[in-house]
Design a protein around this motif. Structure first.
Motif, short mmCIF file in Angstrom:
data_model
loop_
_atom_site.label_atom_id
_atom_site.label_comp_id
_atom_site.label_asym_id
_atom_site.label_seq_id
_atom_site.Cartn_x
_atom_site.Cartn_y
_atom_site.Cartn_z
N GLN A 191 82.83 16.85 -75.37
CA GLN A 191 83.20 15.55 -75.05
C GLN A 191 82.76 14.28 -75.88
O GLN A 191 83.19 13.36 -75.51
CB GLN A 191 82.79 15.22 -73.59
CG GLN A 191 81.31 15.26 -73.37
CD GLN A 191 80.92 15.08 -72.02
OE1 GLN A 191 81.69 15.08 -71.08
NE2 GLN A 191 79.53 14.67 -71.79
N GLN A 226 89.07 15.89 -72.64
CA GLN A 226 87.81 15.90 -73.27
C GLN A 226 87.72 15.45 -74.63
O GLN A 226 86.76 14.65 -75.24
CB GLN A 226 86.83 17.20 -72.89
CG GLN A 226 86.62 17.70 -71.66
CD GLN A 226 85.91 18.92 -71.57
OE1 GLN A 226 86.24 19.70 -72.11
NE2 GLN A 226 85.01 19.19 -70.54
N GLN A 265 87.99 15.71 -66.18
CA GLN A 265 87.41 16.35 -67.20
C GLN A 265 86.65 17.79 -67.23
O GLN A 265 86.23 18.63 -67.95
CB GLN A 265 86.53 15.47 -68.01
CG GLN A 265 87.04 14.32 -68.72
CD GLN A 265 86.33 13.58 -69.67
OE1 GLN A 265 85.14 14.23 -70.05
NE2 GLN A 265 86.81 12.30 -70.16
#
Length: 320
Positions: free
Chosen positions: A12, A46, A232
């Motif tokens: 991320q 992400q 995510q």
């Protein structure tokens, strides 16, 4: 006292930002930084996946106190185990002995980039052979090895810490706990299951470090945090047996298309309530873990999270 860790989540965040967050985490008072070792993110949203070992080298140079750990590296496909030993030794030197090599059997998501993903039993056999290579090299031995899966005609690590590099192994059941008990200096688990630690103890792990990890999504708006966590991190509920087999972010998106926001919020604490996040940490403390790393979900929220952790979260965790 349980050591509190911060997760450098490569899926991320980009590489320069990860180094910056490691420095901030050290300044905030975290004891440990663990880093994921991926080739792909779990989900497209992400948006990142830099090479963890380059980041580790930079973090080792930029920090002075923070313990460091790969969480975790797979030594059976993308990397040859002799090369894993070499880079672990190098990071150990750069970090002045602050580095622990975390190892696991890996996921198709990251390892299929170099070829076919083996069957789980073959992976288990390969992983044990990898440990038989990495362990003696980090201990300073000159190694010649011939196995069913790996060949090492001759290898020796010319640059390594005199004290070696500790190894921790990720576990999910009896067979991996047996391996950890035989080869490792510590154990890694991402669920607060005391039975895993008991299996590790029975296999020879009594008194060794136990590393855990849990995810949260801190922020001032709980509804927005729940949205980010679902966007995510909805893959976490699939479990290791599924996560290890899916080949790419599109597969994870398909496998989680019916996961609801409220489902994710049951396992990923969301919002500004510090006590909710402390309760998630406490499950690992109560289970017997000695080191617990937090994942803050959402790459852009890391600076805000680290400021809040310094002021509110870490003081509360120190009280446990």
């Amino acid at each position: 006292m349980v050591a509190v860790g911060y997760t450098l989540m490569t899926e991320q965040t980009g590489p320069k930002e990860l180094v910056d967050y490691a420095v901030r985490a050290e300044n905030a008072g975290f004891d440990l930084a663990v880093i994921s070792d991926h080739y792909y993110p779990w989900l497209d949203s992400q948006g990142h996946s830099p090479y963890a070992w380059s980041v580790l080298g930079a973090v080792a140079h930029a920090t002075s106190r923070l313990e460091l750990m790969s969480f975790v590296t797979c030594p059976i496909r993308r990397y040859h185990p002799a090369v894993v030993a070499q880079k672990a030794a190098t990071v150990g030197l750069l970090a002045d002995g602050r580095f622990t090599l975390g190892l696991g059997a890996g996921e198709n998501l990251n390892e299929h980039v170099v070829g076919e993903w083996p069957h789980v039993q073959q992976r288990h056999d390969m992983f044990e052979e990898a440990l038989q290579i990495i362990r003696p090299l980090l201990d300073g031995e000159t190694l010649t090895y011939s196995g069913n899966h790996f060949e090492v005609p001759e290898a020796y690590l010319w640059d390594r810490p005199e004290q070696g590099v500790p190894i921790a192994i990720a576990v999910s059941g009896p067979s991996s706990c047996d391996l950890a008990g035989e080869y490792a200096d510590g154990v890694v688990a991402v669920e607060p299951k005391p039975e895993l630690l008991q299996l590790f103890d029975a296999a020879g792990g009594t008194g060794k470090p136990r590393y855990g990890q849990f995810a949260i999504c801190y922020g001032p708006d709980e509804a927005e945090c729940r949205r980010i966590a679902h966007d995510q991190f909805r893959w976490t509920g699939l479990g290791w047996k599924v996560n290890a087999e899916l080949p790419g972010p599109d597969s994870f998106a398909s496998a989680t298309q019916f996961v609801r926001e409220e489902d994710v919020a049951q396992t990923v604490p969301c919002g500004p309530d510090v006590e909710r996040h402390v309760a998630a940490f406490k499950k690992y403390v109560d289970a017997g873990f000695t080191h617990v790393a937090v994942v803050q979900v959402g790459g852009e929220s890391q600076p805000m999270f680290l400021d809040w952790a310094r002021e509110q979260l870490l003081p509360r965790l120190r009280e446990l």
